[in-house]
Design an enzyme around this catalytic site. Structure first.
Site: not given
Ligand code: IFM
Length: 465
Positions: A163, A354
């Site tokens: 991320e 995720e």
């Protein structure tokens, strides 16, 4: 819901969120350790210094993974644990920890997926300019080399960065995450550019040096645009919205993925950022644009979008949506449209690296009844299965998270795990959702083997005839 036979069922965590044992056995400091020392930065003054003390409890945690039936476990390496100053002197004890972790996973037939960077940037390198320093890409490549040398005989699944939208956007632009900076746009973009170069160099090292054939990707923080109807014009509006860049901020779906996969920054962003664009040296984009094996995406929720009369898009705010304990809307269709839109744009198989939810979980007579999480997972995975049925090549799913853990600026106030952690005693309790996930995995495996048997029987029949 039906998933492909060889689909990978996993769960994910990250080093700073679970390991604890900060500075133990020669480990160094990260920017998160330093942010935690500043008053008012993290809810309740929490820090990751002890967290789930996974550093000492990893065997018991791997037993829990085996109990749930996980086939794969995604975890990250703490860069300053293995290189206390970020570069130079190696901490063998840190590397030994990860080596033991990998061996114990393999003993239980759980495939390790290593994330090289999940935000615990070495503080000593931050003092040398951090991601703003052009050398940061080489620091990361050297660190990758160290990890690959030690673990790639047993590990083949790699994630370079987790991320960049967050560690650059929330960490350098909004100042909410470590290192807690509120920089100008040009500095933010420069930090982002160096992080992308670090990704590229890291992939080069993995491909050149790994002993076991590597399978490499990165994980993007993705907010999915969901069409309000199945009408083609709404779908097209959502697709456009999903990859558009409307604000001078790096939290979007194209700024980091496009250079990694398409080899260029998205035009709309380049125009918007204009004079704030970083200097791009000859060879930078080629270095960033490495061959990847899958598109890794972290999906928690989405935004509804409709088409406008002038072929544009508009956001539709749905007021009746349930919310998780993070205040994020529950939008299962994000797991249908997200993989589809990403596959369309990047032509790569997708892995959900995720997905999950924070819930107000409590222990009751030794049990945790997290009905909300079960409903959430059931609906989200149902949508993921539908995307696969409609032709999206998807390889796996990593539930966030295995354990309740340190949720960054929210400290320990948000519980994402399918395993409850009592932070006082370090006791673990499997929540009801862990049992639900276990059954789902077991059912999938038994259906897959039945399908395989039926296929074999059919083959035999054909041969006999
Ligand atoms: O806990 C985080 C994780 O570290 C990165 N992705 C989002 C999760 C939930 O906020």
């Amino acid at each position: 819901m039906k998933f492909p036979e060889d689909f990978i069922w996993g769960a994910a965590t990250s080093s700073y969120q679970i390991e604890g044992a900060a500075y133990r056995d020669g480990g160094g400091r990260s920017v998160w350790d330093m942010l935690g020392r500043q008053a008012g930065r993290i809810a309740n003054g929490d820090t990751g210094e002890i967290a789930c003390d996974h550093y000492h409890h990893y065997k018991k945690d791997i037993d829990l993974m085996a109990e749930v039936g996980l086939q794969a476990y995604r975890f990250s390496i703490s860069w300053p644990r293995v290189l206390p100053d970020g570069a130079g002197k190696v901490n063998q004890q840190g590397l030994d920890f990860y080596s033991r972790l990998v061996d114990t996973l393999l003993e239980k037939n759980i495939t390790p997926w290593i994330t090289l960077f999940h935000w615990d940037f070495p503080y000593e390198l931050y003092c040398r300019g951090g991601w703003l320093n052009r050398d940061s890409a080489d620091w990361f490549a050297d660190y990758t080399q160290l990890v690959v040398d030690r673990l790639s005989d047993r590990v083949s699944h790699w994630i370079t960065l987790n991320e960049p939208q967050c560690f650059i956007g929330l960490g350098h632009q909004d100042g909410i995450h470590a290192p807690g900076m509120k920089m100008g746009v040009s500095e933010v973009l420069l930090a982002g550019h160096n992080a992308l170069r670090a990704h590229g160099k890291s992939v080069e090292v993995i491909r050149a040096q790994a002993k076991a054939a590597p399978f490499v990707g990165a994980s993007q923080a993705s907010i999915i645009s969901i069409p309000v109807s199945d009408q083609p014009h709404d779908i097209e509006a959502a697709r456009q919205h999903m990859f558009s860049i409307r604000k001078k901020h790096v939290f979007n779906n194209a700024w980091f993925s496009d250079p990694m996969i398409l080899g260029r920054y998205p035009d709309e962003g380049v125009e918007l950022f204009a004079a704030d664009m970083p200097e791009i040296f000859a060879g930078d984009l080629e270095c960033i644009n490495q061959k990847l094996d899958y598109f890794g995406t972290n999906i928690y929720s989405g935004i509804h979008v409709r088409a406008t009369a002038d072929n544009g898009f508009a956001v539709v705010v749905k007021k009746d949506l349930a919310e998780t304990a993070m205040g994020w809307p529950v939008t299962p269709e994000a797991l249908y449209w997200g993989p589809g839109f990403f596959h369309q744009r990047y032509q790569m198989p997708v892995v959900i690296t995720e997905s999950g939810m924070a819930n107000d979980d409590r222990v009751n007579n030794g049990m945790v009844h997290d009905r909300e999480r079960i409903e959430f997972l059931d609906k989200y995975l149902g949508e993921y299965a539908r995307a696969i049925e409609d032709g999206v090549p998807a390889l796996g799913y990593f539930l966030w998270s295995l354990l309740d853990n340190f949720e960054w600026a929210e400290g320990y106030s948000k519980r994402f795990g399918i395993v409850y952690v009592d932070y006082e005693t370090q006791q673990r309790v499997l929540k009801d959702s862990a049992g639900w996930y276990k059954n789902l995995i077991a059912r999938h495996i038994s259906e897959s083997s039945q399908d395989a048997e039926t296929a074999t029987d059919k083959n035999h029949t054909v041969e006999c005839v």
